[in-house]
Structure formats: structure tokens, C-alpha cells
Scaffold this motif. Structure first.
Motif, PDB file in Angstrom:
ATOM      1  N   GLY A  69      -1.194  -5.428  -2.298  1.00  0.00           N
ATOM      2  CA  GLY A  69      -1.868  -6.565  -2.924  1.00  0.00           C
ATOM      3  C   GLY A  69      -2.945  -7.142  -2.035  1.00  0.00           C
ATOM      4  N   THR A  73       1.013  -9.576   3.969  1.00  0.00           N
ATOM      5  CA  THR A  73       2.096  -9.054   4.807  1.00  0.00           C
ATOM      6  C   THR A  73       1.514  -8.329   6.023  1.00  0.00           C
ATOM      7  OG1 THR A  73       3.434  -8.761   2.845  1.00  0.00           O
ATOM      8  CG2 THR A  73       4.119  -7.552   4.795  1.00  0.00           C
ATOM      9  N   ILE A  89      -2.463   0.607  -5.608  1.00  0.00           N
ATOM     10  CA  ILE A  89      -3.148   1.418  -6.625  1.00  0.00           C
ATOM     11  C   ILE A  89      -4.444   0.756  -7.087  1.00  0.00           C
ATOM     12  CG2 ILE A  89      -2.025   0.437  -8.689  1.00  0.00           C
ATOM     13  CD1 ILE A  89      -1.633   3.433  -9.568  1.00  0.00           C
ATOM     14  N   THR A 246       2.153   4.523  -5.386  1.00  0.00           N
ATOM     15  CA  THR A 246       3.414   4.575  -4.651  1.00  0.00           C
ATOM     16  C   THR A 246       4.506   5.284  -5.452  1.00  0.00           C
ATOM     17  OG1 THR A 246       2.767   2.638  -3.412  1.00  0.00           O
ATOM     18  CG2 THR A 246       5.120   3.059  -3.509  1.00  0.00           C
ATOM     19  N   PRO A 263       7.094  -6.445  -4.706  1.00  0.00           N
ATOM     20  CA  PRO A 263       6.633  -5.545  -5.764  1.00  0.00           C
ATOM     21  C   PRO A 263       6.301  -6.333  -7.016  1.00  0.00           C
ATOM     22  CG  PRO A 263       9.006  -5.602  -5.728  1.00  0.00           C
ATOM     23  CD  PRO A 263       8.565  -6.491  -4.607  1.00  0.00           C
ATOM     24  N   PRO A 264       5.663  -5.672  -8.004  1.00  0.00           N
ATOM     25  CA  PRO A 264       5.528  -6.338  -9.301  1.00  0.00           C
ATOM     26  C   PRO A 264       6.922  -6.640  -9.865  1.00  0.00           C
ATOM     27  CG  PRO A 264       4.349  -4.214  -9.248  1.00  0.00           C
ATOM     28  CD  PRO A 264       5.152  -4.293  -8.007  1.00  0.00           C
TER      29      PRO A 264
HETATM   30  C1  SAM Z   1       2.967  -8.895  -5.998  1.00  0.00           C
HETATM   31  S1  SAM Z   1       1.619  -7.843  -5.584  1.00  0.00           S
HETATM   32  C2  SAM Z   1       1.796  -7.663  -3.874  1.00  0.00           C
HETATM   33  C3  SAM Z   1       1.501  -8.928  -3.129  1.00  0.00           C
HETATM   34  C4  SAM Z   1       1.349  -8.728  -1.641  1.00  0.00           C
HETATM   35  N1  SAM Z   1       2.634  -8.482  -0.999  1.00  0.00           N
HETATM   36  C5  SAM Z   1       0.646  -9.910  -1.007  1.00  0.00           C
HETATM   37  O1  SAM Z   1       1.188 -10.534  -0.118  1.00  0.00           O
HETATM   38  O2  SAM Z   1      -0.466 -10.197  -1.429  1.00  0.00           O
HETATM   39  C6  SAM Z   1       2.061  -6.295  -6.253  1.00  0.00           C
HETATM   40  C7  SAM Z   1       1.035  -5.176  -6.055  1.00  0.00           C
HETATM   41  O3  SAM Z   1       1.612  -3.933  -6.476  1.00  0.00           O
HETATM   42  C8  SAM Z   1       0.544  -3.103  -6.874  1.00  0.00           C
HETATM   43  N2  SAM Z   1       1.050  -1.931  -7.634  1.00  0.00           N
HETATM   44  C9  SAM Z   1       1.572  -1.866  -8.887  1.00  0.00           C
HETATM   45  N3  SAM Z   1       1.915  -0.600  -9.201  1.00  0.00           N
HETATM   46  C10 SAM Z   1       1.614   0.177  -8.115  1.00  0.00           C
HETATM   47  C11 SAM Z   1       1.754   1.562  -7.818  1.00  0.00           C
HETATM   48  N4  SAM Z   1       2.264   2.420  -8.723  1.00  0.00           N
HETATM   49  N5  SAM Z   1       1.353   1.995  -6.602  1.00  0.00           N
HETATM   50  C12 SAM Z   1       0.833   1.137  -5.685  1.00  0.00           C
HETATM   51  N6  SAM Z   1       0.675  -0.188  -5.923  1.00  0.00           N
HETATM   52  C13 SAM Z   1       1.059  -0.679  -7.114  1.00  0.00           C
HETATM   53  C14 SAM Z   1      -0.359  -4.030  -7.677  1.00  0.00           C
HETATM   54  O4  SAM Z   1      -1.675  -3.500  -7.772  1.00  0.00           O
HETATM   55  C15 SAM Z   1      -0.269  -5.311  -6.855  1.00  0.00           C
HETATM   56  O5  SAM Z   1      -1.357  -5.424  -5.970  1.00  0.00           O
END
Ligand code: SAM
Length: 440
Positions: A69, A73, A89, A246, A263-264
Motif C-alpha cells: 500500500g 510499514t 499489485i 502476491t 491485507p485487504p
Molecule cells: C490495506 S492496504 C495496505 C496498507 C499498508 N500496509 C499501509 O500501511 O499503507 C492493502 C493493499 O493490498 C494490495 N493488494 C490487493 N491485492 C493484492 C495482490 N493480489 N497482490 C499484491 N497486493 C495486493 C492493494 O493494492 C493495497 O495497496
């Protein structure tokens, strides 16, 4: 468990609820505000946990965030001098994270800012530099012309690292000056009367965003310098920011002893539409300036990124997915089995999401060393007016893989950016921080 590890657990469990709830956090904390990416983690919430686990790992840490995101972190890990690796992604997350993890001197940014401003002021062209379906719906002609001037000025910069910095400022400018509402992450046009009466300048907005971003990045870099983590204008440990799915792979041969992620909570379409949020900015940023290895056609539609994200794609028959994942999570099985017809269809999206989450954990675990820690911040949500217990489901998925729980904490979400009102009622006001320990 040895005494040291017992103490670490005690110290983590003793973290105050004020800290966990993010009550003491400052908006400018850690360069986090250079772009308003959705659902950012609050650094001050994660920091005490990361600090205590770092102690357990003898302050020799390689940190992985597989859903990076806005990279808060990674940025927190860098404050403690860790090797950091992040993957996402969404190309906008990559660009933003590249900038937040790069060393910039304030002088080079201020000089570049001056050059960009003088170029945009002397640029009298009315040519619009990008073309996509519905551009006139999302941007007034004036804003298109102004954004094009900024676009040309950034492109003329020699240094890629400088261009990246100002592409992020342009992305935030686009968020603030397009006809898309800023109150939701889903694309939603402002009322026409509001668009016509708005007094807004992309050039002025870009100038103020750039100034704020230069300050935030320099403040953060001075923390790294003070902590002794910068030598010869470079962060002393490794930083990798990688585009990747991922659910398919973690794109590195490296191994890690700490994983920290949020994660989402479900498929993007029904939770947080990270992709739609990024669609307009990404139209204006050349892909070759982000990452040439990106393989998804993310500019095709506003849904392209969200469809490729966890739970977004229909790859297998639902019966096959249920067969696999219900065995791993009794809580999920019980949740889904209560519904019929339309409600069941909605619940099936949860199953697909959990199945994708499960297979992405399978991509992470081989990268995690023996005795590593995995910290997951996850919240529950409502589907069909019933609670999806993501926290319990996640624990069951890990238990099935033989990875045990170390400890867990609960926090109230006070300041983490939440989706707009339409989605808000579907999300819970509490989330869990679940820590696993991989012992083999
Ligand atoms: C809640 S956010 C992460 C927030 C992050 N930890 C921060 O502190 O900003 C979730 C992230 O997961 C990513 N995401 C969703 N599906 C994904 C996948 N299949 N592979 C990689 N990233 C993915 C989204 O694009 C999003 O940026």
C-alpha cells in the motif's frame, strides 16, 4: 519458550490502548501524507510492536510487507535500520513507495521545484498530453491544460528519481483537481453545478502539494540521518519495492524474519477500491517512469486493478473453491452456509477472497525463516448484515498450515483512513493485530 521471548510477549501485550488506537499520532508522521492513499496504516500504532519484535530478533531484521500500500510499514522499519521489502499489485503504490523509501536531499528537490515552476509559467501551449475515454467527464478543459504543462515540465527533468518525486505530487494534484469526489475511493462525479462553480487551479495546487511533500520527506530523512541509517546519501540497508501479484508469487529470492502487513479485508470492489482510486492519476504518469516489469493493463478500465486484486477474479468453479477452503476454516464454512440465493452469491465473494488470501500466505511462508514473526492487522466486516470474522478465519488458515499464534491485540480505528460513507457501515470500528510465530 525462552525467557527473552516471554518478556517480549509481555511487553507487546502491555502496549497501551491509546497507542494502539493511534490517539497520539500526528498527520505529518513519517512522510505518510505525501499522497492520500486509501486505508494507510498509522505508523505510531505499528511502531512499538515492530520495535519490540526487532529486539526479539537481535535488531537484525529483514522485513516483508506483501501488501505494501502506502508503505508506512516499510518506512517504520527503515526508522529502525531494517532491510525492507514491499510488494503490491497497484502501480500507484509502487511509485509512492519508491519515493518514500528513497534518499533525497532537500536542495535537489527545491532546485527541481524552481525549474518546474518556471517551465510551467512560461509554457503557453494548450495541447493536452494524455487521451483516454471520458477525459472530459473527469477533468475540465482548463485543468487538462494546466496538468499538461506540469506533465511536460516533469518529463523534461533528467533524473528519474526527481521525476518520480514530482509524479507523486502530480498524482495528489489530480486527486484534488479532477471532477471526481474526494469523499469516496470509488469514482463518483461531483454535481455539475459544483464543477462549474469551483475556483481551482492545478498549478497552484501542484505548487502547494510539492512544498508540503518536500517538507515531509525532508523531515523523515532527517530522522533516518539522526538514527545513523544514512551514509554517503544512501540508506545503509537494502530497500526493495517491487510490483507483483502476491497471490501468484513474492518476487524475490531473499528470506525474511519479520512480516508486517495489513491485507485487504475483502475483494476491492465491495471493500476499498484501491484501483479506482488510482485510475485517474495513473493516466497521467508514464509507466516507464514507474516500473517496466508491470504486466497488467491497468489503464484499460477503472476496474482493471481491482479485478486483479485478491478476490477479484473468477478463476475456478465456486464448488471447487469451497471444497478447498471450507476444510481450512470452519468459521468461513459456517458463515457462508447460512445463506441462500442472492445472499449466497454475495457470500461466495468472501469465499473467493479468503481462498486468494490463503494461497498468497502459501507464497509468503517459504520466504519466512525459522523463528520469524508475522504481524497481521485485520478487521472484520459485514456481508448480508452478518459479521465476516476475518480475524478468526485468518487464525484458522494459519493453524491449518501449522503456524502458531504468538499473541493478539485489539485496536479501535480512530484515525486510519476509512472508505467513504457508502462503505463505512460495512466495516467494523475495531481491528485485530494478530502475531504468529513460525517455528520451523
Ligand atoms: C490495506 S492496504 C495496505 C496498507 C499498508 N500496509 C499501509 O500501511 O499503507 C492493502 C493493499 O493490498 C494490495 N493488494 C490487493 N491485492 C493484492 C495482490 N493480489 N497482490 C499484491 N497486493 C495486493 C492493494 O493494492 C493495497 O495497496
Amino acid at each position: 519458550m525462552n525467557k527473552n521471548i516471554k518478556n517480549i510477549k509481555r511487553n507487546i501485550n502491555a502496549i497501551s490502548s491509546e497507542t494502539l488506537n493511534g490517539e497520539n499520532y500526528s498527520r505529518n508522521d513519517f512522510a505518510r501524507s505525501i499522497l492520500n492513499y486509501p486505508a494507510m496504516m498509522v505508523p505510531s500504532v505499528q511502531e512499538p510492536i515492530i520495535e519490540k519484535l526487532s529486539e526479539a530478533l537481535n535488531n537484525n531484521v529483514s522485513l516483508l510487507d506483501p501488501f505494501m500500500g502506502a508503505s508506512n510499514t516499510l518506512v517504520t522499519g527503515m526508522k529502525y535500520g531494517m532491510n525492507v521489502f514491499g510488494q503490491d499489485i497497484n502501480p500507484l503504490s509502487i511509485l509512492l513507495s519508491q519515493v518514500k523509501t528513497t534518499f533525497y536531499s532537500i536542495e535537489e528537490l527545491v532546485d527541481a521545484e524552481k525549474r518546474l515552476i518556471s517551465l510551467t509559467i512560461s509554457d503557453n501551449s494548450e495541447i493536452v498530453e494524455v487521451a483516454f475515454v471520458n477525459i472530459d467527464k473527469w477533468f475540465t478543459k482548463n485543468i487538462q491544460i494546466e496538468l499538461s504543462k506540469i506533465y511536460r515540465a516533469i518529463r523534461s527533468e533528467q533524473s528519474l528519481k526527481i521525476r518520480k518525486f514530482f509524479w507523486v505530487a502530480l498524482a495528489e494534484t489530480i486527486r484534488l483537481t479532477s471532477n471526481d469526489r474526494t469523499s469516496t475511493f470509488k469514482m463518483h462525479m461531483r454535481p455539475i453545478e459544483e464543477i462549474n462553480s469551483r475556483q481551482i487551479s492545478a498549478l497552484k495546487t501542484f505548487l502547494s502539494v510539492s512544498k508540503k511533500n518536500i517538507k515531509n520527506i525532508s523531515d523523515y530523512i532527517s530522522v533516518l540521518v539522526q538514527n545513523g541509517h544514512v551514509e554517503n546519501d544512501k540508506y545503509i540497508k537494502n530497500v526493495d519495492v517491487v510490483w507483483g501479484d502476491t497471490n501468484a508469487e513474492i518476487r524475490t529470492d531473499k528470506s525474511f524474519n519479520l512480516l508486517v502487513t495489513s491485507p485487504p479485508y475483502g475483494d476491492n470492489q465491495t471493500t476499498v477500491t484501491y484501483g479506482q482510486f488510482s485510475y485517474l492519476p495513473l493516466q497521467w504518469i508514464p509507466i516507464e517512469d514507474i516500473d517496466k516489469s508491470i504486466t497488467i493493463d491497468y489503464l484499460k478500465t477503472a476496474q482493471s486493478i481491482d479485478n486483479k486484486s485478491l478476490g477479484g477474479e473468477i478463476k475456478e468453479h465456486i464448488k471447487d473453491v469451497e471444497y478447498k477452503v471450507f476444510e481450512k476454516s470452519k468459521t468461513l464454512k459456517k458463515f457462508v452456509s447460512q445463506f441462500k440465493e442472492e445472499e449466497r452469491k454475495r457470500a461466495e465473494k468472501v469465499t473467493r477472497f479468503i481462498n486468494d488470501l490463503d494461497s498468497s500466505i502459501d507464497k509468503m511462508l517459504p520466504k519466512m525463516e525459522k523463528d520469524s514473526f508475522l504481524v497481521w492487522t485485520i478487521g472484520n466486516r459485514n456481508v448480508n448484515k452478518q459479521i465476516v470474522q476475518n480475524d478468526l478465519i485468518l487464525k484458522e488458515l494459519f493453524a491449518y498450515k501449522g503456524v502458531g499464534l504468538f499473541t493478539d491485540l485489539e485496536r479501535e480505528i480512530l484515525s486510519k483512513r476509512m472508505p467513504g460513507r457508502n462503505n463505512f457501515s460495512n466495516m467494523m470500528s475495531k481491528e485485530k493485530i494478530i502475531i504468529f510465530k513460525k517455528t520451523n
